[in-house]
Design an enzyme around this catalytic site. Sequence first.
Site, PDB file in Angstrom:
ATOM      1  N   CYS A  79      39.955  87.559  30.223  1.00  0.00           N
ATOM      2  CA  CYS A  79      40.331  87.168  31.568  1.00  0.00           C
ATOM      3  C   CYS A  79      41.730  86.772  31.849  1.00  0.00           C
ATOM      4  O   CYS A  79      42.519  87.503  31.852  1.00  0.00           O
ATOM      5  CB  CYS A  79      39.243  86.135  32.461  1.00  0.00           C
ATOM      6  SG  CYS A  79      39.244  86.274  34.172  1.00  0.00           S
ATOM      7  N   HIS A 167      33.976  88.412  31.424  1.00  0.00           N
ATOM      8  CA  HIS A 167      33.713  86.998  30.442  1.00  0.00           C
ATOM      9  C   HIS A 167      32.496  87.519  29.833  1.00  0.00           C
ATOM     10  O   HIS A 167      31.272  87.411  30.325  1.00  0.00           O
ATOM     11  CB  HIS A 167      33.226  86.238  31.566  1.00  0.00           C
ATOM     12  CG  HIS A 167      34.364  85.242  32.269  1.00  0.00           C
ATOM     13  ND1 HIS A 167      35.078  84.415  31.788  1.00  0.00           N
ATOM     14  CD2 HIS A 167      34.657  85.656  33.521  1.00  0.00           C
ATOM     15  CE1 HIS A 167      36.088  84.030  32.708  1.00  0.00           C
ATOM     16  NE2 HIS A 167      35.891  84.770  33.507  1.00  0.00           N
ATOM     17  N   GLU A 169      31.038  85.612  27.479  1.00  0.00           N
ATOM     18  CA  GLU A 169      30.283  84.472  26.926  1.00  0.00           C
ATOM     19  C   GLU A 169      29.047  84.060  28.261  1.00  0.00           C
ATOM     20  O   GLU A 169      28.136  83.394  27.817  1.00  0.00           O
ATOM     21  CB  GLU A 169      31.082  83.329  27.042  1.00  0.00           C
ATOM     22  CG  GLU A 169      31.879  82.894  28.623  1.00  0.00           C
ATOM     23  CD  GLU A 169      33.339  83.504  28.978  1.00  0.00           C
ATOM     24  OE1 GLU A 169      33.770  82.994  29.578  1.00  0.00           O
ATOM     25  OE2 GLU A 169      33.124  84.597  28.185  1.00  0.00           O
ATOM     26  N   SER A 221      19.806  53.813  21.136  1.00  0.00           N
ATOM     27  CA  SER A 221      19.388  54.128  22.281  1.00  0.00           C
ATOM     28  C   SER A 221      17.890  54.522  22.204  1.00  0.00           C
ATOM     29  O   SER A 221      17.147  54.450  23.348  1.00  0.00           O
ATOM     30  CB  SER A 221      20.135  55.070  23.156  1.00  0.00           C
ATOM     31  OG  SER A 221      19.996  56.169  22.810  1.00  0.00           O
ATOM     32  N   GLY A 222      17.282  55.097  21.218  1.00  0.00           N
ATOM     33  CA  GLY A 222      16.109  55.728  21.407  1.00  0.00           C
ATOM     34  C   GLY A 222      16.256  57.345  21.502  1.00  0.00           C
ATOM     35  O   GLY A 222      15.108  58.023  21.624  1.00  0.00           O
ATOM     36  N   VAL A 224      18.089  61.221  21.484  1.00  0.00           N
ATOM     37  CA  VAL A 224      18.248  62.174  20.239  1.00  0.00           C
ATOM     38  C   VAL A 224      19.645  61.842  19.559  1.00  0.00           C
ATOM     39  O   VAL A 224      19.655  61.927  18.247  1.00  0.00           O
ATOM     40  CB  VAL A 224      18.197  63.681  20.677  1.00  0.00           C
ATOM     41  CG1 VAL A 224      18.426  64.596  19.692  1.00  0.00           C
ATOM     42  CG2 VAL A 224      16.883  63.987  21.511  1.00  0.00           C
ATOM     43  N   ASP A 225      20.714  61.709  20.245  1.00  0.00           N
ATOM     44  CA  ASP A 225      22.008  61.750  19.704  1.00  0.00           C
ATOM     45  C   ASP A 225      22.116  60.346  18.886  1.00  0.00           C
ATOM     46  O   ASP A 225      22.327  60.572  17.494  1.00  0.00           O
ATOM     47  CB  ASP A 225      23.061  61.742  20.701  1.00  0.00           C
ATOM     48  CG  ASP A 225      23.066  62.709  21.744  1.00  0.00           C
ATOM     49  OD1 ASP A 225      22.493  63.968  21.316  1.00  0.00           O
ATOM     50  OD2 ASP A 225      23.428  62.563  22.802  1.00  0.00           O
ATOM     51  N   SER A 226      21.668  59.191  19.341  1.00  0.00           N
ATOM     52  CA  SER A 226      21.868  58.147  18.544  1.00  0.00           C
ATOM     53  C   SER A 226      21.081  58.176  17.386  1.00  0.00           C
ATOM     54  O   SER A 226      21.262  57.798  16.034  1.00  0.00           O
ATOM     55  CB  SER A 226      21.781  56.860  19.298  1.00  0.00           C
ATOM     56  OG  SER A 226      20.560  56.534  19.801  1.00  0.00           O
ATOM     57  N   THR A 227      19.957  58.664  17.346  1.00  0.00           N
ATOM     58  CA  THR A 227      18.839  58.771  16.405  1.00  0.00           C
ATOM     59  C   THR A 227      19.283  59.689  15.325  1.00  0.00           C
ATOM     60  O   THR A 227      19.045  59.325  14.090  1.00  0.00           O
ATOM     61  CB  THR A 227      17.491  59.370  16.824  1.00  0.00           C
ATOM     62  OG1 THR A 227      17.125  58.445  17.833  1.00  0.00           O
ATOM     63  CG2 THR A 227      16.405  59.354  15.891  1.00  0.00           C
TER      64      THR A 227
END
Length: 509
Positions: A79, A167, A169, A221-222, A224-227
């Site tokens: 583009c 585009h 994507e 934190s419980g 997904v990311d921190s786990t």
Amino acid sequence: MQHNVLILDFGSQYTQLIARKVRELNIFCEIFPYNNPPKDLSSYKAVILSGSPFSVRAEDAPHPDLSEIRGKLPLLAVCYGAQYLAHFNGGEVAPSNIREYGRAHLTYIKEGELFFEGVSQGSQVWMSHSDTIKALPTNGVRLASTSDVQNAAYKIEGETTYAIQYHPEVYHSTDGKQMLENFLVKIAHVPQNFTPNSFVEEIVAELQEKIKDDKVVLGLSGGVDSTVAAVLLHKAIGKNLYCIFVNNGLLRKNEFQSVLDQYEGMGLNVKGVDASQRFYDALAGVEDPEKKRKAIGNAFIEVFDAESHLIEDVTWLAQGTIYPDVIESISVKGPSATIKSHHNVGGLPDYMKLKVVEPLRMLFKDEVRRVGASLGIDSELLGRHPFPGPGLSIRILGDITLEKVRILQEVDAIFIEGLKTWGLYDKVWQAGAILLPVNSVGVMGDERTYEKVVALRAVESTDGMTADWVHLPYDFLQKISNEIINKVKGVNRVVYDISSKPPATIEWE
């Protein structure tokens, strides 16, 4: 990470989608602002130029330095990128005679072109521009057209440079992923070796090399990311990882204990700290959303700092920062407006004296889940909805009180449990309830009431960058509404939020 694809961002709302499509091909890529690219391009195998809200004809148009890229690395210009290459290299870009937004179809594709292998004439593409390429740049060869756009795609002879006006994507470009694969794999020969297992292997080795025998403290934190960050670090450094789970008093109902219970048996060293009152004190009388986030962030750092000092010789702080946090915190063209601060991106106060390690910094949310699955983390935990770092404070519009927290926790518990009971939880990317600073008149048992209004919010998304509201069944909404009003004292009206992102955000604050 080797065999990178570099994406230069000109401020397009779709730039992150380019990265996600490339990652889906098992190819690692990175996004950099066009005006601050990496100094060393030696590990990159290809470059993609994104779209932009700017016109190449404008005085303030972004001007990238392509001297180390053009003719040296395979280049795909999307583009704005396509218009830029034309406008400043012997071609012509002018305002479109008609608005070129939305669906279009390729009416002409040059035969024998590797870029369009597997793409048939009539393929649908997505246009989003107000300028059009009237004349191709020097040595430009037309590759494709639509009924309204003659120069929908072209290449430059003598170099591996391709350019497209549409585009690839976005979802509506039906063969967009195929075109990206043709360019990256068949033309640029980029290896497809970025998989969850390869990421784990590489990042564990990297963490071991970086951290060595140092101690690391991580705030769990419980979520997904921190786990996933914790399990990756544990795999790399074992007993030298110390996890702290802080109860800020703004978690979901009974979440503090249930999260601690979840980590039992995972082999993680976790300490729970109930600091609810400290956070309530910090939030007393605060109504502005950004000030709430900062108050919570400061209180968290104070609690975390005190707890980390109880562990001898800690030198690293681990965070569950993921790629969308990083991207949304980078300005593409000058100091951009802050929509809202990210609690887990940015520097630490000088007094903490800890180095930061972010094992998931380069992953999108769905990639974090795939990495978690490859690490053997329980699917129920990996399927958990995202939950904001500031917790329920940004779902309570206005000031925070214990009574408001109680009301919202009860409402949220009914809503989330209902989604699970009806088999809807896994079909929703994120859900929650918002307590509005509004009272409405109601009638209960022949008596007039004047009580709170709550809004329910459920969205579908892949990474939180964009999101659509979910069409929950009317029967479900009716049942949940009745249950909330009957069971939660202080609420007499329930509404459902049908806003998408953009223009709205997922959270209300």
